[in-house]
Design a protein around this motif. Structure first.
Motif, PDB file in Angstrom:
ATOM      1  N   SER A 402     -23.245  17.104  -2.069  1.00  0.00           N
ATOM      2  CA  SER A 402     -23.291  15.712  -2.517  1.00  0.00           C
ATOM      3  C   SER A 402     -24.217  15.653  -3.722  1.00  0.00           C
ATOM      4  O   SER A 402     -24.989  16.583  -3.989  1.00  0.00           O
ATOM      5  N   TYR A 430     -25.132   7.198  -5.719  1.00  0.00           N
ATOM      6  CA  TYR A 430     -24.972   8.327  -4.790  1.00  0.00           C
ATOM      7  C   TYR A 430     -23.509   8.720  -4.710  1.00  0.00           C
ATOM      8  O   TYR A 430     -22.620   7.866  -4.613  1.00  0.00           O
ATOM      9  N   PRO A 432     -21.144  10.851  -2.347  1.00  0.00           N
ATOM     10  CA  PRO A 432     -21.103  11.565  -1.068  1.00  0.00           C
ATOM     11  C   PRO A 432     -20.221  12.810  -1.127  1.00  0.00           C
ATOM     12  O   PRO A 432     -19.362  12.947  -1.999  1.00  0.00           O
ATOM     13  N   LEU A 433     -20.439  13.724  -0.213  1.00  0.00           N
ATOM     14  CA  LEU A 433     -19.667  14.956  -0.120  1.00  0.00           C
ATOM     15  C   LEU A 433     -18.174  14.652  -0.051  1.00  0.00           C
ATOM     16  O   LEU A 433     -17.732  13.796   0.729  1.00  0.00           O
TER      17      LEU A 433
END
Length: 474
Positions: A402, A430, A432-433
């Motif tokens: 991530s 952010y 995320p994976l």
């Protein structure tokens, strides 16, 4: 009268200027002598469209975006960018350029130029080009011979033969790089010039000599050009055909065997910048004979070269020393023995622990900008990304990490799973994976972003490209 078509050789991966020059960004693309790269200086030298046609560039596929971007930066339009699929020295590369030019103009005259030499852009140079072009139109394969001013062991030599006219002579013979005694003997005897690696000839005459003297080279070039494929603004020469060519230089394949070789003796400023001592000679030293590029302090020091792109280098009490400092490697050695750097770089490349030091810089450049690793630990990495105005990264995703992006300067347009968010300075997002994401710079200034990666694997090969404007999807 047909235009002179510059053919610029920009595929070399030389390491004699290590650690500045590395295979991912070799010396022709770095600014060694001023603000512009050697490649850009070469482009500007042939930019006068009253004299020259649009240049043909021969380069490796890995450098295609560097070529295009650096040409755009100096405002020089290119005629064609030919991508060499495998390394086969200069004979087949130049033959491919001749095939390309001949398809456009049966009377094309080619001026073959290395992209990594320092050459004076003055009246003497352009006068020599005019003289060489006239001889080329008379059927001669002309090489430019530099009048020597010292016994140089780093260059090959050409013995001057009988006169073609008052300015051009036949090539007597080519001489390999001599030892010091041999170089001194030739300088004292006279009648010898340095082999510059620059040429002028009719494309048709050159290809006819290839057919007569190097038929395998001619056949490989012809097929590679006629089976080539377009890729954006580039021409990918056919790999299967190109690979059949002998790995041989144009000197050995043609110029040392033809009876049409001629040499024009010139005395304009020239250096092949083949080692760090040549860079020192090409720059203006201070009263103590020192040359420094980048932050440095030299005390009680004479006849030294210091080049640094980051660290502040301090030298005390030395003579005849080169100090070359980059973000991740430093070379220190005798300036007068700088020819040994190539062998040292080869040794580093053969060791798996140090191979990366000859391949890539800590800062990696990409068509959209680039990135530098700031901090690497177990399961985390911090990078600095920089994105040029109007550019964007590929639409991509990662299986093992991530990411968190913080905008340092500029404006970021971030796409995450189809949703677009615009961020300004000090804002963050952010990723995320496994999400599909893209970073773009819609603004007019450079975008700088700090990227924090976390995950089980942080390698650059954990990138699945879904869409890419540079043809790198997959």
């Amino acid at each position: 009268m047909s235009e002179i078509i510059p053919v610029i050789l920009a595929g070399g991966q030389g390491t004699r200027l290590w650690p500045m020059s590395r295979s991912a960004r070799p010396k022709q693309f770095i600014p060694l002598l001023g603000a512009l790269s050697l490649f850009q200086q070469t482009l500007l030298r042939v930019a006068d469209r009253a004299r020259y046609g649009a240049p043909i560039i021969l380069t490796h596929a890995d450098y295609r975006f560097l070529v295009a971007e650096q040409a755009l930066e100096v405002g020089v339009a290119l005629g064609a960018i030919l991508l060499e699929p495998v390394s086969r020295n200069t004979a087949v590369a130049i033959a491919a350029a001749a095939e390309t030019a001949l398809a456009q103009d049966a009377d094309a005259v080619l001026n073959v130029l290395p992209s990594d030499h320092a050459i004076a852009d003055d009246a003497d140079y352009h006068g020599a080009v005019t003289t060489a072009a006239a001889a080329a139109r008379d059927g001669w394969l002309v090489t430019f011979g530099i009048t020597p001013d010292r016994p140089e062991t780093g260059y090959g030599y050409i013995a001057l033969g009988t006169e073609v006219n008052t300015q051009v002579r036949k090539v007597g013979r080519f001489v390999e790089k001599p030892d010091l005694d041999g170089a001194q003997a030739m300088l004292g005897q006279g009648g010898y010039v340095w082999n510059s690696g620059m040429f002028m000839f009719s494309a048709a005459v050159f290809l006819a000599e290839c057919e007569r003297l190097a038929v395998d080279t001619k056949r490989a070039a012809h097929t590679a050009v006629h089976k080539a494929k377009r890729d954006l603004d580039f021409v990918r020469l056919d790999e299967e055909a190109f690979a059949t060519a002998p790995n041989i230089s144009v000197d050995y394949a043609i110029f040392e065997r033809t009876d049409k070789a001629a040499v024009l003796s010139v005395s304009f400023g020239w250096s092949d910048l083949g080692a760090w001592n040549a860079v020192w000679q090409a720059l203006t030293p201070d009263a103590a004979g020192n040359v420094s590029v980048g932050p440095s302090l030299l005390s009680n020091t004479t006849n030294c070269l210091v080049v640094t792109d980051n660290a502040h280098v301090v030298v005390e009490g030395l003579d005849d020393v080169a100090v070359i400092a980059t973000e991740d490697a430093i070379f220190v050695g005798r300036l007068s023995q700088a020819q040994r750097v190539g062998a040292l770089a080869k040794s580093l490349k053969e060791d798996a622990k140090t191979q990366g030091l000859t391949d890539v810089h800590k800062t990696a450049y990409r068509p959209w900008g680039g990135y530098a690793s700031v901090l690497l630990g177990e399961r985390f990495q911090v990078k600095r990304l920089f994105v040029k105005p109007g550019k964007k990264l590929s639409l991509q995703k990662h299986h093992h990490r991530s990411e968190h992006w913080v905008v340092v300067s500029g404006t970021a347009e971030v796409t995450v799973d189809g949703k677009i968010t615009v961020l300004s300075e000090n804002q963050s997002i952010y990723l995320p994976l496994g999400c599909t994401h893209r970073l773009a710079n819609p603004g007019k200034i450079l975008l700088e972003v700090v990227e924090v990666q976390t995950g089980s694997y942080l390698g650059e090969d954990d990138i699945i490209r879904i869409e890419d404007e540079f043809g790198r999807a997959g």
